[in-house]
Design an enzyme around this catalytic site. Structure first.
Site, PDB file in Angstrom:
ATOM      1  N   CYS A 196       0.841  -1.203   0.000  1.00 14.96           N
ATOM      2  CA  CYS A 196       0.000   0.000   0.000  1.00 14.96           C
ATOM      3  C   CYS A 196       0.875   1.251   0.000  1.00 14.96           C
ATOM      4  O   CYS A 196       0.687   2.166  -0.812  1.00 14.96           O
ATOM      5  CB  CYS A 196      -0.924  -0.008   1.217  1.00 14.96           C
ATOM      6  N   GLU A 203      -5.088  -4.459  -3.141  1.00 15.15           N
ATOM      7  CA  GLU A 203      -4.992  -3.056  -3.547  1.00 15.15           C
ATOM      8  C   GLU A 203      -5.500  -2.872  -4.986  1.00 15.15           C
ATOM      9  O   GLU A 203      -6.256  -1.940  -5.275  1.00 15.15           O
ATOM     10  CB  GLU A 203      -3.540  -2.575  -3.465  1.00 15.15           C
TER      11      GLU A 203
END
Length: 463
Positions: free
Chosen positions: A62, A135
């Protein structure tokens, strides 16, 4: 949210892709890792270190992804665009402080991982990949209010459109050039100088003689190739790209390639190779990361109505077919030269089909013509060398993979423009949003560059 006048209380339920990722992070931070026994009360410092490392492993994708995206978006912002709606987001994630945070996160992960076992490091790797997958799913789940140029198949109508994907083989799909592989098979399976050859086998050189002969052929090819390139290069860079001028110049390279192949045939280095040895070598051939997966996704998607063709200078089409068949890709259409065999043993002769840039582009155009015009055809060509240049430019979309300096040197000197795929697509998206056509144009003199098959996959197929 306040600046945008959005009332969080009235917002719809949280996106499931968001929940998946946050729950994954919370579970990892509490020591609940799939396939790993729970840490209990984290009694020892080592157990605490291990869980902290797992957590950072799950967070790093991330941090790194947002730091990367922030920088990429910031570099592409146009000062003339005025107040971009995501300026604050871009400024935050492209800032030096956030870049430093992402690096600090990775540095800490490295330090905590020093004392971990190989098995525990494997767990961190799996967590990292899982986090990155979540993600990507998060971004893919967001609604789009505008039409987009990517992925390419998004605007593809299988009932009325036809997607035709062409690819080179050597160093586009492979890591090692196929000519070197075939020569090595010949050398390894050849008799030693003191061995008698079986009566039923074609007369062939010893392994030592083969290695010397191949070395001389390779050296001569490399030296004369560079001389040939220099012989047709314009003294000054061409300002306006002209396809016919480049085509005429590459005819000289075509004559060179054919002469080089004739030398190989006359030398006898390809004589006496067993077809089974070629197939085994093909099955073991290492392909570029992501290449096989991309073609599998294309071929197995029956709703896509896509066709895949491999165009190659390779001397032996059987080697190409074997390399793809081991991955279940028997449906690929291979256009290459072929060995001639007598009782499964190569005679040293080659059935010459695709030897040069001119042969390649002819095979490319012949293939397109066979599909006809009953549907809207969109052609994509993926290649890495000067030999691919004409095909890359003839295709609606030409994608250059890898970092061939000779390809860029020749192309640039003849007025070809090389644009990294990502910023090129951003530019095309802006034009599309502003009302321009999303159509791609062949022979435009523009080629897109990528560093991996992952970029090709994302551009054509998406996630």
């Amino acid at each position: 949210m306040q600046e945008w006048g959005t009332d969080l209380a009235k917002m719809a339920t949280v996106n499931s892709a968001t929940v998946k990722y946050t729950e994954f992070l919370l579970a990892t931070a509490s020591g609940k890792v799939e396939g790993v026994k729970g840490p209990g009360k984290l009694a020892t410092p080592f157990e605490k270190t291990k869980v902290a490392a797992y957590t950072l492993g799950a967070m790093s994708p991330c941090m790194r992804l947002y730091a990367f995206l922030g920088k990429e978006f910031h570099a592409l912002l146009n000062a003339n665009e005025g107040n971009h709606p995501y300026t604050k987001w871009i400024d935050n994630y492209s800032s030096e402080s956030f870049q430093a945070s992402a690096l600090q996160n990775e540095d800490l992960l490295d330090k905590l991982s020093v004392s971990l076992t190989g098995e525990e490091l494997d767990i961190i790797e799996k967590l990292y990949h899982q986090a990155m997958k979540l993600e990507v799913e998060f971004f893919c789940a967001q609604p789009l209010a505008q039409p987009t140029v990517v992925p390419l198949i998004k605007g593809h109508n299988p009932a009325g459109d036809r997607l035709i994907i062409f690819s080179d083989f050597d160093l586009t799909c492979t890591i090692v050039d196929s000519s070197a592989i075939l020569a090595e098979i010949a050398i390894v399976t050849a008799p030693k100088s003191d061995q008698n050859q079986p009566e039923n086998q074609l007369g062939r050189m010893s392994s030592g003689e083969l290695r010397n002969t191949w070395g001389l052929l390779s050296k001569q090819y490399t030296e004369e190739y560079e001389q040939c390139i220099e012989s047709f290069m314009p003294s000054e860079k061409v300002e306006n790209f002209n396809y016919e001028t480049l085509h005429k110049a590459l005819e000289q390279l075509s004559h060179f390639e054919k002469r080089a192949n004739s030398r190989v045939i006359e030398s006898g280095v390809l004589k006496g190779i067993n077809l089974e040895d070629i197939k085994k070598a093909g099955e073991r051939l290492s392909l570029q990361d992501g290449c096989t997966t991309f073609f599998q996704k294309v071929v197995k998607n029956e709703n896509l109505n896509a066709n895949v063709h491999v165009l190659s200078y390779c001397w032996c089409g059987d080697l190409i077919r074997a390399s793809f068949s081991s991955a279940g890709l028997n449906a690929l259409n291979v256009h290459a030269n072929e060995f001639t065999f007598k009782e499964s043993i190569s005679t040293g002769e080659i059935i010459e089909k695709v030897e040069s840039p001119i042969d390649k582009v002819q095979a490319f155009n012949n293939t397109l013509e066979k599909y006809g015009t009953d549907r809207k055809n969109l052609s994509v060509y993926i290649g890495d060398s000067v030999g691919d240049l004409l095909c890359l430019l003839e295709a609606d979309i030409g994608i250059v993979i890898g970092s061939s300096s000779s390809l860029r040197r020749v192309g640039s000197q003849f007025g070809v423009t090389f644009i990294p795929l990502y910023p090129g697509l951003v530019k095309k998206q802006k034009e599309y949003t502003e009302g321009s056509s999303s159509n791609w144009k062949e022979k435009s003199g523009i080629l897109y560059t990528v560093s991996s098959w992952a970029e090709v996959h994302a551009f054509i197929l998406g996630w």
